[in-house]
Design an enzyme around this catalytic site. Structure first.
Site, PDB file in Angstrom:
ATOM      1  N   CYS A 136      19.959 -52.212 141.157  1.00  0.00           N
ATOM      2  CA  CYS A 136      18.839 -51.557 141.836  1.00  0.00           C
ATOM      3  C   CYS A 136      18.403 -52.335 143.066  1.00  0.00           C
ATOM      4  O   CYS A 136      18.502 -53.554 143.115  1.00  0.00           O
ATOM      5  CB  CYS A 136      17.641 -51.478 140.909  1.00  0.00           C
ATOM      6  SG  CYS A 136      17.959 -50.708 139.349  1.00  0.00           S
ATOM      7  N   ARG A 170      25.034 -52.906 146.743  1.00  0.00           N
ATOM      8  CA  ARG A 170      24.719 -53.504 145.442  1.00  0.00           C
ATOM      9  C   ARG A 170      25.150 -52.613 144.279  1.00  0.00           C
ATOM     10  O   ARG A 170      25.222 -53.074 143.149  1.00  0.00           O
ATOM     11  CB  ARG A 170      23.205 -53.749 145.340  1.00  0.00           C
ATOM     12  CG  ARG A 170      22.696 -54.769 146.341  1.00  0.00           C
ATOM     13  CD  ARG A 170      21.195 -54.775 146.366  1.00  0.00           C
ATOM     14  NE  ARG A 170      20.640 -55.239 145.111  1.00  0.00           N
ATOM     15  CZ  ARG A 170      20.267 -56.485 144.867  1.00  0.00           C
ATOM     16  NH1 ARG A 170      20.397 -57.390 145.803  1.00  0.00           N
ATOM     17  NH2 ARG A 170      19.768 -56.829 143.706  1.00  0.00           N
ATOM     18  N   TRP A 218      20.130 -48.214 139.598  1.00  0.00           N
ATOM     19  CA  TRP A 218      21.349 -48.376 138.793  1.00  0.00           C
ATOM     20  C   TRP A 218      20.889 -48.199 137.357  1.00  0.00           C
ATOM     21  O   TRP A 218      20.162 -49.039 136.835  1.00  0.00           O
ATOM     22  CB  TRP A 218      21.911 -49.777 139.031  1.00  0.00           C
ATOM     23  CG  TRP A 218      23.347 -49.966 138.677  1.00  0.00           C
ATOM     24  CD1 TRP A 218      24.424 -49.581 139.412  1.00  0.00           C
ATOM     25  CD2 TRP A 218      23.878 -50.646 137.527  1.00  0.00           C
ATOM     26  NE1 TRP A 218      25.587 -49.965 138.791  1.00  0.00           N
ATOM     27  CE2 TRP A 218      25.287 -50.620 137.628  1.00  0.00           C
ATOM     28  CE3 TRP A 218      23.313 -51.259 136.414  1.00  0.00           C
ATOM     29  CZ2 TRP A 218      26.131 -51.174 136.681  1.00  0.00           C
ATOM     30  CZ3 TRP A 218      24.157 -51.820 135.467  1.00  0.00           C
ATOM     31  CH2 TRP A 218      25.546 -51.776 135.596  1.00  0.00           C
ATOM     32  N   ASN A 237      12.971 -52.965 139.707  1.00  0.00           N
ATOM     33  CA  ASN A 237      14.277 -53.485 139.284  1.00  0.00           C
ATOM     34  C   ASN A 237      14.041 -54.320 138.027  1.00  0.00           C
ATOM     35  O   ASN A 237      13.067 -55.070 137.979  1.00  0.00           O
ATOM     36  CB  ASN A 237      14.872 -54.421 140.340  1.00  0.00           C
ATOM     37  CG  ASN A 237      15.170 -53.715 141.637  1.00  0.00           C
ATOM     38  OD1 ASN A 237      15.088 -52.495 141.714  1.00  0.00           O
ATOM     39  ND2 ASN A 237      15.521 -54.481 142.653  1.00  0.00           N
ATOM     40  N   GLY A 238      14.937 -54.242 137.067  1.00  0.00           N
ATOM     41  CA  GLY A 238      14.785 -55.049 135.852  1.00  0.00           C
ATOM     42  C   GLY A 238      14.598 -54.156 134.632  1.00  0.00           C
ATOM     43  O   GLY A 238      14.835 -52.949 134.692  1.00  0.00           O
ATOM     44  N   GLU A 268      42.207 -64.095 138.867  1.00  0.00           N
ATOM     45  CA  GLU A 268      41.412 -63.522 139.953  1.00  0.00           C
ATOM     46  C   GLU A 268      42.156 -62.327 140.569  1.00  0.00           C
ATOM     47  O   GLU A 268      41.545 -61.291 140.863  1.00  0.00           O
ATOM     48  CB  GLU A 268      41.122 -64.604 141.007  1.00  0.00           C
ATOM     49  CG  GLU A 268      40.393 -64.127 142.246  1.00  0.00           C
ATOM     50  CD  GLU A 268      38.997 -63.545 141.988  1.00  0.00           C
ATOM     51  OE1 GLU A 268      38.528 -63.602 140.846  1.00  0.00           O
ATOM     52  OE2 GLU A 268      38.416 -63.011 142.942  1.00  0.00           O
ATOM     53  N   LYS A 272      40.672 -58.547 140.751  1.00  0.00           N
ATOM     54  CA  LYS A 272      40.545 -57.791 142.009  1.00  0.00           C
ATOM     55  C   LYS A 272      41.231 -56.432 141.890  1.00  0.00           C
ATOM     56  O   LYS A 272      40.687 -55.409 142.288  1.00  0.00           O
ATOM     57  CB  LYS A 272      41.196 -58.539 143.187  1.00  0.00           C
ATOM     58  CG  LYS A 272      40.529 -59.749 143.720  1.00  0.00           C
ATOM     59  CD  LYS A 272      39.280 -59.510 144.496  1.00  0.00           C
ATOM     60  CE  LYS A 272      38.100 -59.445 143.572  1.00  0.00           C
ATOM     61  NZ  LYS A 272      37.476 -60.682 143.201  1.00  0.00           N
ATOM     62  N   GLU A 301      39.287 -54.094 139.612  1.00  0.00           N
ATOM     63  CA  GLU A 301      38.015 -53.645 140.189  1.00  0.00           C
ATOM     64  C   GLU A 301      38.202 -52.557 141.239  1.00  0.00           C
ATOM     65  O   GLU A 301      37.481 -51.576 141.235  1.00  0.00           O
ATOM     66  CB  GLU A 301      37.301 -54.829 140.867  1.00  0.00           C
ATOM     67  CG  GLU A 301      36.629 -55.788 139.934  1.00  0.00           C
ATOM     68  CD  GLU A 301      35.901 -56.883 140.700  1.00  0.00           C
ATOM     69  OE1 GLU A 301      36.581 -57.678 141.381  1.00  0.00           O
ATOM     70  OE2 GLU A 301      34.676 -56.939 140.627  1.00  0.00           O
ATOM     71  N   HIS A 342      54.599 -65.454 123.260  1.00  0.00           N
ATOM     72  CA  HIS A 342      53.875 -65.403 121.981  1.00  0.00           C
ATOM     73  C   HIS A 342      53.261 -64.030 121.733  1.00  0.00           C
ATOM     74  O   HIS A 342      52.362 -63.904 120.909  1.00  0.00           O
ATOM     75  CB  HIS A 342      52.796 -66.492 121.944  1.00  0.00           C
ATOM     76  CG  HIS A 342      53.368 -67.868 122.001  1.00  0.00           C
ATOM     77  ND1 HIS A 342      54.114 -68.412 120.981  1.00  0.00           N
ATOM     78  CD2 HIS A 342      53.349 -68.800 122.989  1.00  0.00           C
ATOM     79  CE1 HIS A 342      54.508 -69.626 121.317  1.00  0.00           C
ATOM     80  NE2 HIS A 342      54.060 -69.890 122.537  1.00  0.00           N
ATOM     81  N   LYS A 388      27.126 -55.175 142.871  1.00  0.00           N
ATOM     82  CA  LYS A 388      27.440 -56.460 143.513  1.00  0.00           C
ATOM     83  C   LYS A 388      26.773 -57.620 142.801  1.00  0.00           C
ATOM     84  O   LYS A 388      27.375 -58.657 142.595  1.00  0.00           O
ATOM     85  CB  LYS A 388      26.984 -56.416 144.982  1.00  0.00           C
ATOM     86  CG  LYS A 388      27.241 -57.708 145.759  1.00  0.00           C
ATOM     87  CD  LYS A 388      28.713 -57.970 145.913  1.00  0.00           C
ATOM     88  CE  LYS A 388      29.013 -59.218 146.728  1.00  0.00           C
ATOM     89  NZ  LYS A 388      30.424 -59.618 146.570  1.00  0.00           N
TER      90      LYS A 388
HETATM   91  C1  AGP Z   1      33.798 -60.094 141.623  1.00  0.00           C
HETATM   92  O1  AGP Z   1      34.711 -59.412 142.430  1.00  0.00           O
HETATM   93  C2  AGP Z   1      32.744 -59.306 141.005  1.00  0.00           C
HETATM   94  N1  AGP Z   1      32.139 -58.345 141.768  1.00  0.00           N
HETATM   95  C3  AGP Z   1      31.887 -59.957 139.949  1.00  0.00           C
HETATM   96  O2  AGP Z   1      32.752 -60.343 138.926  1.00  0.00           O
HETATM   97  C4  AGP Z   1      31.017 -61.170 140.372  1.00  0.00           C
HETATM   98  O3  AGP Z   1      31.835 -62.246 140.713  1.00  0.00           O
HETATM   99  C5  AGP Z   1      30.072 -61.542 139.226  1.00  0.00           C
HETATM  100  O4  AGP Z   1      29.243 -60.454 138.909  1.00  0.00           O
HETATM  101  C6  AGP Z   1      29.241 -62.773 139.520  1.00  0.00           C
HETATM  102  O5  AGP Z   1      28.442 -62.604 140.653  1.00  0.00           O
HETATM  103  P1  AGP Z   1      27.757 -63.836 141.379  1.00  0.00           P
HETATM  104  O6  AGP Z   1      28.856 -64.665 141.964  1.00  0.00           O
HETATM  105  O7  AGP Z   1      26.888 -63.221 142.421  1.00  0.00           O
HETATM  106  O8  AGP Z   1      26.998 -64.602 140.359  1.00  0.00           O
END
Ligand code: AGP
Length: 605
Positions: A2, A27, A73, A99-100, A480, A484, A487, A503, A600
């Site tokens: 949010c 976000r 959100w 938000n929250g 990683e 990516k 995502e 294994h 985000k």
């Molecule tokens: C990464 O591509 C993501 N969008 C997500 O995993 C992100 O790294 C995670 O939510 C942590 O966010 P931060 O680094 O802002 O704490």
């Protein structure tokens, strides 16, 4: 997640708020809304969908000030027009954006319903609007404080009162709110990116603070009403840093910005005289750092993977045992906090709830924690009080790219610093410093091979599953890369330690299941070659991300990456995988910058 934006001043609020909402789109959200207090009372418009859908449903003459706006959100209640914020009381006098999560919303709702209040949404936020409206006459600040004293949970919120349009109340508990100070006008937002166009002078609210914002001033207090003192700080980011420029997507722009981001992370931190790294924000003497027996690194998502790269660097370069754990797991397992352990919290946004909660748990038990954070002045950075900023610049795309690289780089600086206090030789330190300086040009050399990587994406785009494997630091890079790809392209990409394939997962290797193997030129090189032979024997396609070295002739594809010092190679090996994920997403027609279901910065549990 949010987003909140607000404005009070002489200008028309609507264009300012809508532009702010667009800034917050990155976000992640599912609905949007706006409320303006004008002479005719409160005017509210909200809808499920994008900010542009909200724009379409606004009447042409939707003018006035002050105003508040929101991107939601969903957590309590599905995404819908009714559940979108702002939420109002029965008389449409009070409008709230939030938000929250209000944890005792169900109990408060039952109490209000028993008093005759009829709810219009399924949200926890609507409770706040009714509670504030029900407070005895007095100031807006007093009503908001009294309502918030009844609430358990997290909030960043703003309250507009049509009967008192000379001010807006904002408050924070666990979800950020930043005030922006203009010339006889004030702004506020949950994220400074919505403010930079108007002002660089900001004030961060602390948990438990309420602010009354007027066009020419603001006052802050605790929930009990005691005044608090605030000192404005400056945001140095330019407006252009938030623009896509000539790029089709923020993700591609941010991948391309890595060389500059790396230069900024390194800036002023290399100390060739002593072949070490200078890290002003650590706030620990060499003696204190020498007393550290272990490092424990915490983060979520990409930050959690970057901490695996970091743990490897600290162990290899400083010979300090280092262990990485997801912050989301750590905080709930009643962790033992040790005096001689250095705890490190990693976060791009500095607002991730689980990471923040882990930091608070460590501090509560007397532990020492430093932050590796991108956003200056963010909650985690302030909570840690010491640490290292990435200075990678704003990252708008939901997926981390340049901040992953800069986090790895920051760990390299920390590891060199810790190593040079211990047993790392001057010659080794000097070699590493030279290699760090070369990284920006090497990253650009990788980006110059984009066509090759795009062609690989075309070959992979028809697959439904792929493995990403590696050993030691190569495994962290594989993790990683798989994250990516998952995502942004929604391809099922599974990361596995190469040594573990036999294994179990080898059972899934078929001609339709490609494996991407990350192969640094380290001591494990020949073992990685054996792994690809194993996969080949099961007729699985194999693609290597490696340095220009001898690979079996039959391999299905190779992306060559320039060599650095062996400890720093993971930072470079990660870059082609970012481009691979990006081009896979393009091939599959995915929404690159706002992947489905993702936000985000994850500011709730
Ligand atoms: C990464 O591509 C993501 N969008 C997500 O995993 C992100 O790294 C995670 O939510 C942590 O966010 P931060 O680094 O802002 O704490």
């Amino acid at each position: 997640m949010c987003g909140i934006v607000g404005y009070i001043g002489r200008r028309d609020a609507t264009p300012i708020l809508m532009e702010g909402l667009h800034r917050l789109e990155y976000r992640g959200y599912d609905s949007a809304g706006i409320a303006i207090a004008s002479s005719g009372g409160l005017r509210v418009h909200k809808c499920k969908g994008r900010v542009r859908d909200l724009e379409k449903c606004l009447p042409t003459r939707f003018k006035g000030a002050p105003g508040i706006a929101h991107t939601r959100w969903a957590n309590h209640g599905e995404p819908s027009d009714l559940n979108a914020h702002p939420h109002c009381d029965a008389d449409n006098r009070i409008a709230v954006v939030h938000n929250g999560i209000i944890e005792n919303a169900a109990a408060l709702r039952s109490r209000l319903e028993a008093e005759g209040v009829v709810f219009r949404s399924d949200t926890d936020t609507e409770v706040l609007a009714h509670l504030i409206a029900a407070m005895p006459d007095g100031s807006l600040a007093a009503a908001v404080r009294a309502a918030l004293r009844l609430v358990t949970g997290t909030y960043g919120l703003a309250v507009l009162d049509a009967a008192r349009p000379d001010s807006i109340a904002v408050a924070r508990n666990g979800s950020p709110v930043v005030l922006g100070i203009g010339e006889r006008e004030m702004f506020f937002a949950s994220d400074p990116s919505a403010l930079v166009r108007h002002t660089g002078s900001v004030v961060h609210l602390e948990d438990g603070e309420v602010a009354i914002v007027r066009s020419d001033c603001f006052e802050t207090s605790t929930l009990e009403g005691g005044p608090t003192a605030k000192i404005p700080s400056t945001i140095n980011w330019t407006n252009e840093a938030f623009e896509k420029g000539s790029f089709a997507h923020y993700m591609r722009k941010e991948i391309g910005e890595q060389a500059d981001a790396v230069r900024r992370t390194l800036s002023g931190r290399l100390d060739p005289r002593f072949a070490t790294a200078h890290l002003g924000g650590l706030g620990m003497s060499a003696r204190e750092l020498l007393e550290i027996r272990r490092a424990k690194i915490l983060g979520c998502g990409s930050a959690h993977i970057a901490r695996a790269v970091g743990a490897h660097l600290i162990e290899q370069l400083a010979r300090v045992p280092a262990h990485a754990e997801p912050a989301s797991e750590f905080r709930y397992r009643n962790p033992v906090i040790e005096e001689d352990t250095l705890y490190i919290a990693v976060s791009q946004s500095g607002e991730t709830f689980d990471t923040l909660a882990a930091v608070q748990e460590i501090k509560r038990k007397g532990g020492r924690v430093l932050g590796i954070v991108n956003i200056v002045g963010s909650t985690i950075a302030r909570e840690c009080g010491r640490g290292i900023y990435l200075h990678a610049g704003p990252e708008i795309s939901v997926v981390s790219t340049k901040t992953f690289t800069c986090t790895g780089l920051t760990f390299a600086l920390l590891a060199i610093h810790l190593g040079r206090i211990r047993d790392m030789s001057t010659a080794h330190g000097a070699r590493l410093l030279a290699a760090l300086t070369a990284l920006p040009d090497q990253i650009d050399a990788i980006l110059a091979r984009e066509d090759e990587i795009a062609a690989l994406a075309v070959r992979l785009s028809a697959c439904e599953h792929a493995y990403f494997v590696g050993r030691a630091a190569g495994y962290a890079v594989a993790m990683e890369g798989a994250l990516k790809v998952k995502e942004v392209s929604y391809l099922h990409a599974e990361a596995y330690p190469a040594s573990e394939l036999k294994h179990g997962p080898l059972a899934l290797i078929t001609p339709q299941t490609p494996t991407i193997v990350v192969i640094p030129r380290d001591d494990l090189f020949s073992k990685n070659v054996s792994t690809i032979e194993e996969i080949r024997a099961r007729r699985g396609p194999v693609f290597a991300i490696t340095h220009p070295d001898e690979m079996p002739a039959w391999i299905d594809g190779i992306v060559h990456v320039p060599r650095s010092e062996v400890e720093l190679d993971p930072l470079l090996l990660n870059v082609p995988l970012q481009l691979l994920a990006y081009h896979l997403a393009l091939q599959k027609g995915c929404d690159v910058d706002q992947p489905r279901n993702l936000a985000k910065s994850v500011t709730v549990e």
